[in-house]
Design an enzyme around this catalytic site. Structure first.
Site, PDB file in Angstrom:
ATOM      1  N   ASP A   1       0.814  -1.217   0.000  1.00  0.00           N
ATOM      2  CA  ASP A   1       0.000   0.000   0.000  1.00  0.00           C
ATOM      3  C   ASP A   1       0.847   1.268   0.000  1.00  0.00           C
ATOM      4  O   ASP A   1       1.455   1.619   1.021  1.00  0.00           O
ATOM      5  CB  ASP A   1      -0.898  -0.051   1.255  1.00  0.00           C
ATOM      6  CG  ASP A   1      -1.678   1.228   1.458  1.00  0.00           C
ATOM      7  OD1 ASP A   1      -2.047   1.520   2.615  1.00  0.00           O
ATOM      8  OD2 ASP A   1      -1.917   1.951   0.468  1.00  0.00           O
TER       9      ASP A   1
ATOM     10  N   ASP B   1      -2.194   5.530  -5.399  1.00  0.00           N
ATOM     11  CA  ASP B   1      -2.392   4.696  -4.223  1.00  0.00           C
ATOM     12  C   ASP B   1      -2.675   3.237  -4.576  1.00  0.00           C
ATOM     13  O   ASP B   1      -3.803   2.880  -4.947  1.00  0.00           O
ATOM     14  CB  ASP B   1      -3.561   5.278  -3.408  1.00  0.00           C
ATOM     15  CG  ASP B   1      -3.710   4.584  -2.068  1.00  0.00           C
ATOM     16  OD1 ASP B   1      -4.580   5.003  -1.289  1.00  0.00           O
ATOM     17  OD2 ASP B   1      -2.953   3.621  -1.808  1.00  0.00           O
TER      18      ASP B   1
END
Ligand SMILES: COCCCC[C@@](O)(c1ccccc1-c1ccccc1)[C@@H]1CCCN(C(=O)[C@H]2C[C@@H](N)[C@@H](O)C2)C1
Length: 338
Positions: free
Chosen positions: A38, A224
């Site tokens: 992430d 992201d």
């Protein structure tokens, strides 16, 4: 596999084009975990053996058992992290973490409580933050920084490929130390991060078809890998959805599947280039018993200032544009994914 050219691939699983994760191990002997890599966070956490029996989300996932690892080092400092939806609480521990065959002694969090929403829907166990150290909670040095300091990588970069259909194998690939030419064509176009310390860039506009509709005066775009969708300011996204004729229901924006082929492309103007998503890039087409359901993979999300207003370009963007995250030069590169 520690192949000697200084780049280390980790295959990823693609669950319904909305969750992408890969396997790491923690402890000796190795305890295996599936984690989301992430770029929007910078801590590693996995469910703990000592999680509370009331935490259903904990019980349905792999749990780290410190008592079974001879390389475990106690820490015990409290930990908690809050996501756009969902939160995790626990305590810190230290052990050997293996990513793509590279071992690092890593401080990570053992989660003792996971909010049922959304973690009961998680097909993965935990999260491995690939963000910069300055966004790490408790000032913990992130995994990728620990790997860079070993000087085993050819380049201080990592790259992400997300496949576009779950049947495709592999569902994706993380490369530490370089890129994988098997998954992109053409050249990379680079743009500097907006500020050192965040995987975000300045976006120059969002067009629908040929018309510039949003962010015309410039705005921030977060790249992201830990987001399933694209999010933008709620007012902008609702305007975009009106243009697409999409209706908001409890599980997001829906369009009539018959109209999908007539939908316009949505273009993001980044670093002097235009990155377009066509309808098959931004429509999630699910054939269900009661008929086909076509979900638009954009969500409204208002991030309060000073961080916001921002757009978040997540998995559906990365699946179209192979992404290189360059820590050496604090820049992000995109190439057309195959
Ligand atoms: C590409 O694969 C994405 C993984 C799915 C992400 C996610 O869709 C999810 C779905 C089901 C169960 C758990 C989680 C999930 C929840 C928290 C962390 C990681 C995964 C997240 C749902 C909530 C909003 N969201 C984020 O804030 C994300 C934003 C990101 N930066 C993270 O920090 C949290 C995305």
């Amino acid at each position: 596999n520690n192949n000697n050219n200084g780049t280390v691939p980790t295959p990823l699983t693609n669950y319904l084009d909305t969750q992408y994760f890969g396997e790491i191990s923690i402890g000796s002997p190795a305890q295996m975990f599936n984690v989301v890599f992430d770029t929007g966070s910078a801590n590693l956490w996995v469910p703990s053996q000592s999680c509370s029996p009331f935490s259903t989300a904990c019980f349905t996932h792999n749990r780290y058992d410190a008592s079974q690892s001879w390389t475990y080092v106690e820490n015990g400092t409290g930990f908690s992290i809050q996501y756009a939806s969902g939160n995790v609480r626990g305590f810190l521990s230290e052990d050997v973490v293996m990513v793509g065959g590279i071992p690092v002694v890593q401080v990570f969090a053992e989660a003792t409580s996971l909010s049922a929403m959304p973690f009961i829907f998680a097909k993965f166990d935990g999260v491995l933050g690939m963000g910069y150290p300055n966004v790490a909670i408790d000032g913990i040095t992130p995994v990728f920084d620990r790997i860079m300091s070993q000087h085993v990588l050819k380049e201080e970069v990592f790259s992400v490929y997300y496949s576009r259909d779950p049947k495709h194998s592999p569902g994706g690939e993380l490369v530490l130390g370089g890129t994988d030419p098997n998954y992109y064509t053409g050249n990379f176009n680079y743009m500097d991060t907006r500020e050192v310390g965040k995987w975000e860039v300045i976006m120059k506009g969002v067009s629908v078809g040929m018309e510039m509709m949003f962010c015309a005066e410039g705005c921030t775009a977060v790249i992201d890998t830990g987001s399933s969708y694209i999010t933008g300011p709620a007012s902008s996204v609702s305007g975009l959805m009106k243009t697409l004729g999409a209706q908001l229901d409890e599980s997001g924006y829906k369009v009539n599947c018959d109209t999908v082929k007539t939908l316009p492309s949505v273009t993001f103007h980044l670093g002097g280039q235009e990155y377009s998503l066509s309808q098959e890039d931004y429509i999630l087409w699910q054939s269900q018993i009661e008929g086909d359901v076509c979900t638009v993979t954009f969500r409204g999300l208002d991030v309060p200032p000073p961080t916001g207003p921002i757009w978040i370009l997540g998995a559906n963007f990365i699946a179209r544009y192979y992404t290189e995250f360059d820590r050496r030069n604090n820049r992000i590169g995109f190439a057309t994914a195959v």
